[in-house]
Motif scaffolding. Structure first.
Motif, mmCIF file in Angstrom:
data_model
loop_
_atom_site.group_PDB
_atom_site.id
_atom_site.type_symbol
_atom_site.label_atom_id
_atom_site.label_comp_id
_atom_site.label_asym_id
_atom_site.label_seq_id
_atom_site.Cartn_x
_atom_site.Cartn_y
_atom_site.Cartn_z
ATOM 1 N N ARG A 63 -9.052 0.629 5.283
ATOM 2 C CA ARG A 63 -9.974 0.588 4.148
ATOM 3 C C ARG A 63 -9.644 1.701 3.150
ATOM 4 N NH1 ARG A 63 -14.994 3.075 2.980
ATOM 5 N NH2 ARG A 63 -16.433 1.757 1.766
ATOM 6 N N HIS A 64 -9.325 2.877 3.683
ATOM 7 C CA HIS A 64 -8.974 3.997 2.804
ATOM 8 C C HIS A 64 -7.734 3.667 1.978
ATOM 9 C CE1 HIS A 64 -8.382 8.128 1.458
ATOM 10 N NE2 HIS A 64 -7.142 8.060 1.895
ATOM 11 N N GLN A 65 -6.727 3.079 2.618
ATOM 12 C CA GLN A 65 -5.503 2.731 1.906
ATOM 13 C C GLN A 65 -5.742 1.626 0.880
ATOM 14 O OE1 GLN A 65 -3.886 5.507 2.608
ATOM 15 N NE2 GLN A 65 -1.962 4.365 2.707
ATOM 16 N N LEU A 66 -6.571 0.649 1.241
ATOM 17 C CA LEU A 66 -6.886 -0.418 0.296
ATOM 18 C C LEU A 66 -7.598 0.124 -0.941
ATOM 19 C CD1 LEU A 66 -8.109 -3.178 2.775
ATOM 20 C CD2 LEU A 66 -6.001 -3.228 1.426
ATOM 21 N N LEU B 44 0.828 -1.205 0.000
ATOM 22 C CA LEU B 44 0.000 0.000 0.000
ATOM 23 C C LEU B 44 0.859 1.251 0.000
ATOM 24 C CD1 LEU B 44 -2.709 -1.006 2.642
ATOM 25 C CD2 LEU B 44 -2.763 -1.336 0.164
ATOM 26 N N PRO B 45 0.351 2.357 -0.525
ATOM 27 C CA PRO B 45 1.098 3.615 -0.474
ATOM 28 C C PRO B 45 1.220 4.087 0.967
ATOM 29 C CG PRO B 45 -1.119 3.984 -1.300
ATOM 30 C CD PRO B 45 -0.943 2.498 -1.230
ATOM 31 N N PRO B 46 2.247 4.857 1.292
ATOM 32 C CA PRO B 46 2.398 5.339 2.674
ATOM 33 C C PRO B 46 1.202 6.175 3.092
ATOM 34 C CG PRO B 46 4.392 5.723 1.387
ATOM 35 C CD PRO B 46 3.332 5.306 0.413
ATOM 36 N N PRO B 47 0.736 6.022 4.341
ATOM 37 C CA PRO B 47 -0.370 6.862 4.800
ATOM 38 C C PRO B 47 0.046 8.326 4.844
ATOM 39 C CG PRO B 47 0.575 5.616 6.613
ATOM 40 C CD PRO B 47 1.202 5.082 5.364
ATOM 41 N N PHE C 291 -11.842 -7.705 10.046
ATOM 42 C CA PHE C 291 -12.201 -6.507 10.801
ATOM 43 C C PHE C 291 -11.209 -5.381 10.521
ATOM 44 C CE2 PHE C 291 -12.077 -4.286 15.079
ATOM 45 C CZ PHE C 291 -13.216 -3.530 14.847
ATOM 46 N N LEU C 292 -9.933 -5.700 10.516
ATOM 47 C CA LEU C 292 -8.911 -4.693 10.231
ATOM 48 C C LEU C 292 -9.073 -4.107 8.833
ATOM 49 C CD1 LEU C 292 -5.662 -6.122 11.858
ATOM 50 C CD2 LEU C 292 -6.478 -3.768 12.082
ATOM 51 N N ALA C 293 -9.428 -4.931 7.878
ATOM 52 C CA ALA C 293 -9.618 -4.443 6.510
ATOM 53 C C ALA C 293 -10.773 -3.453 6.416
ATOM 54 C CB ALA C 293 -9.844 -5.613 5.554
ATOM 55 N N GLY C 294 -11.721 -3.555 7.349
ATOM 56 C CA GLY C 294 -12.840 -2.636 7.366
ATOM 57 C C GLY C 294 -12.620 -1.401 8.203
#
Length: 279
Positions: free
Chosen positions: A233-236, A170-173, A225-228
């Motif tokens: 979720r924003h990064q995904l 994923l891109p850096p937050p 749960f973490l994916a939600g």
């Protein structure tokens, strides 16, 4: 609501983020409730309590009980979460509590109307933290107390290893240009000290505290749960579907070492911050 200056946060917490927290109230409390006692130590019988960013209101209700004949006011931007907070207070029979939908950075609280201000991970998102804490300080009586927990750098707890599994996918937050305050905005004690001092508080102290966080029944449940969870979720959503699938698989694998017989348990760390309004 009165004036809202944290418009990005208001949108998030009245949209997907707020709905997800409200719909998964018990799960988020299972993650965060281990830090309750550290904050509640600041509450005394008879206190008038202000809980900032109260969310679903667990800390507010516990503080109200601890204050005995005192009173607790929970403040949040999120209508979905405040609905759950009110429902829970009614179901538990906690009568000395109320919930207010407001932006704590700008809301005109009664001057010197509270003895103590609390927060469990609800004060990291202000557009102008100095202005926000100055406003909270004005709501405290002279000598009034402030106690909150803010997120520590994830690398100091077990969640760091889990989130680290996302790094290759994923891109850096914080690189999407939204300008929205990051959850780790108060993860540096030097920043906390500067913000609260400029806001007019004295006796600022930051102590790292640890607690067990329950993230799910098993690794697969916790990974879902973490994916939600809003930030992930924003990064995904910033990558293609295949990359997102690889990231989720990496999180699942990273959670397996923390899977116990009945739950996935991670050691979490936070900063317990205390201060007071000068006499």
């Amino acid at each position: 609501m009165e004036t809202v200056v944290n418009t990005g946060q208001a949108e998030a917490w009245n949209g997907y983020e707020g709905r997800h927290w409200a719909e998964h109230q018990a799960r988020y409390d299972a993650v965060n409730s281990g830090f309750n006692d550290a904050v509640l130590a600041a509450v005394r019988p008879g206190d008038r309590i202000l809980d900032i960013g109260c969310g679903n209101g667990q800390l507010t209700r516990f503080a109200a009980r601890r204050s005995s004949d005192g009173h607790a006011v929970g403040v949040d931007l999120s209508a979905p979460m405040l609905d759950r907070a009110r429902e829970s207070a009614a179901a538990e029979g906690v009568a000395n509590v109320e919930f207010l939908r407001a932006d704590a950075q700008a809301y005109p609280f009664p001057a010197a109307g509270f003895d103590v201000a609390l927060s469990r991970f609800g004060v990291m998102f202000f557009a102008d933290p100095v202005a926000a804490f100055a406003n909270i300080g004005r709501a405290l009586r002279p000598g009034g107390r402030l106690a909150f927990v803010s997120l520590d750098d994830f690398r100091h707890g077990d969640l760091g290893a889990v989130l680290g599994a996302l790094a290759a996918h994923l891109p850096p937050p914080g690189t999407d240009g939204t300008g929205v305050a990051e959850p780790l905005s108060l993860a540096d004690p030097a920043v906390v000290q500067r913000v609260l001092t400029e806001a007019g508080f004295a006796g600022v102290d930051c102590v790292r505290v640890e607690a067990q966080e329950v993230w799910g029944r098993d690794a697969a449940d916790a990974a879902g749960f973490l994916a939600g969870w809003g930030p992930i979720r924003h990064q995904l959503g910033r990558v293609d579907a295949a990359t997102a699938d690889r990231a989720c698989a990496a999180v699942l694998e990273a959670l397996l070492p923390y899977q116990q017989r009945d739950a996935v348990r991670l050691r979490g760390t936070a900063w317990l911050v205390t201060a007071h309004r000068p006499d």
